[in-house]
Design a protein around this motif. Structure first.
Motif, short mmCIF file in Angstrom:
data_model
loop_
_atom_site.label_atom_id
_atom_site.label_comp_id
_atom_site.label_asym_id
_atom_site.label_seq_id
_atom_site.Cartn_x
_atom_site.Cartn_y
_atom_site.Cartn_z
N VAL A 1 -3.22 4.53 -5.13
CA VAL A 1 -4.25 4.40 -4.09
C VAL A 1 -4.23 5.65 -3.24
N GLN B 1 0.82 -1.20 0.00
CA GLN B 1 0.00 0.00 0.00
C GLN B 1 0.86 1.26 0.00
N TYR C 1 0.69 4.00 -2.89
CA TYR C 1 0.38 5.39 -2.55
C TYR C 1 1.45 6.31 -3.10
N GLN D 1 -5.90 4.07 2.37
CA GLN D 1 -5.56 2.66 2.27
C GLN D 1 -4.25 2.37 3.03
#
Length: 422
Positions: A178, A169, A173, A182
């Motif tokens: 994302v 994640q 990112y 998240q």
């Protein structure tokens, strides 16, 4: 009237010289008799009575050795004659008779005790049950430990998964694929997985300690029960009466198949390989006895050396029991209670002033004696030393060669001088 004979009697004149001669001779005879009787008169004046020599025992004071010993009769006894006792109650079944030869640890008899055997069987069963419980607790502990370890390993896998998800994640990112929400959600999942894994690890350690203590308690209970069973097995083994020594069965103290209580004497076993001789010693000599003193034992035409092995601390009928063991191998063909002559050497002194032992030692406590001088018994203070059965040591008051009244002085009634008649 009748006339008398006065006219016929004519007195004759005696010569004066002869009369004086006879008077002189008579005076000389009286003087000689007085001088001859002077010692006897002096003895009669110095003593109030006269005692015949035939009533007295007289001995001379001598210089020589003084051997202090005790002689008497002893009987053969077994140095070891243990008595077998019943340690538990029950019916007695003997397997030997009086006089039988037995070896050490040989079974002499058996006590039948159903109660004790039943208790042993019950406690043995309880021990088996506790052993099963301990084994079951050990198996249960392994199962629970395996389950907890599985949970801990799953929590560790979840922790690693959460850690990997957070990395993915975070990279997504940074690439703009994302939203930041998240990443935060992945970080929270990682923290939750870490806490879960830590709790699983702590739970596994606590459960290990708990299972270990529980299993240890089960094993300790089993050990206590096993000790109880072992003690009961010892008691059951004691129902078999075994000989403590090699020897011969002596006296049977109870009848066959009798019901006996614990502590009852059942029989004696005599060890004939270790015999001693017991003698009775007068109380006056007992204080001089000591263990290890040499002695002599005689019997059956033979003589053996011995040593004092024990002296009883108790006085019975003014006597003390003492035992002698043979200095060397025990002679053959001796029997218990056989009579033998015993002599114990207490002391030996060379070149001392001695006198035959007599009643003067006991009558006056050995403080004075009567010495024979010029037909008289003269009382004289003395001091005695060591004493034996036949002679005593003289320390003061007497000289070598002097004649002393050793027995019969009771007739003197304590007089200072007594005339002695033939």
């Amino acid at each position: 009237m009748i006339r008398d004979t006065s006219g016929q009697d004519v007195p004759l004149a005696r010569p004066q010289g002869r009369r004086r001669l006879w008077l002189a001779l008579a005076g000389v005879g009286l003087l000689v008799a007085a001088f001859a009787a002077a010692p006897a008169v002096q003895r009669m004046m110095g003593s109030g009575n006269s005692v015949s020599l035939q009533r007295l025992s007289i001995a001379a004071v001598e210089i020589g050795p003084l051997v202090r010993d005790i002689a008497g009769e002893g009987k053969v006894v077994a140095a070891m004659s243990p008595t077998v006792y019943a340690l538990h109650g029950g019916n007695l079944l003997l397997k030997v008779k009086a006089g039988d030869k037995v070896a050490k640890d040989q079974v002499l008899g058996v006590i039948d005790s159903p109660d004790l055997r039943a208790r042993l069987a019950q406690e043995q069963s309880n021990a088996d049950a506790l052993r099963t419980e301990a084994l079951r607790a050990e198996v249960d502990g392994r199962e629970q430990r395996a389950a907890l370890r599985s949970s801990y390993e799953n929590a560790a896998i979840d922790l690693q998964t959460a850690r990997n998800d957070l990395e993915r994640q975070t990279k997504a990112y940074e690439a703009g694929a994302v939203a930041g929400m998240q990443v935060e959600k992945a970080r929270d999942a990682l923290e939750k997985a870490r806490i879960t894994a830590a709790h699983a690890k702590d739970g596994l350690g606590l459960k290990d300690d708990s299972l270990k203590f529980e299993l240890q308690a089960k094993q300790q209970a089993l050990q206590r029960q096993q000790l109880l069973v072992k003690d009961l097995q010892r008691q059951v083994a004691e129902l078999e009466l075994r000989s403590p020594v090699d020897g011969q069965v002596g006296q049977l103290l109870v009848a066959e198949r009798a019901n006996v209580n614990a502590g009852t004497g059942l029989l004696t076993v005599v060890d004939l390989s270790a015999l001693e001789v017991q003698m009775q010693v007068p109380e006056s000599f007992a204080r001089d006895l000591a263990i290890g003193m040499p002695g002599e034992i005689a019997g059956n035409g033979r003589q053996w050396k011995g040593l004092v092995s024990s002296v009883s601390p108790e006085v019975v009928n003014n006597e003390v029991a003492a035992r002698l063991r043979f200095d060397g191998a025990t002679p053959d063909q001796l029997r218990q209670n056989q009579r033998l002559s015993v002599r114990v050497l207490l002391d030996r002194r060379e070149k001392v002033l001695t006198l035959a032992r007599g009643s003067f030692v006991e009558d006056g406590g050995g403080r004075f004696a009567y010495v024979v001088q010029d037909g008289q018994a003269v009382k004289r203070p003395i001091r005695l030393g060591a004493q034996s059965l036949s002679r005593v040591e003289v320390l003061e008051g007497l000289r070598p060669g002097e004649q002393v009244v050793v027995s019969g002085a009771q007739a003197f009634a304590g007089a200072e001088r007594v005339t002695l008649s033939p």
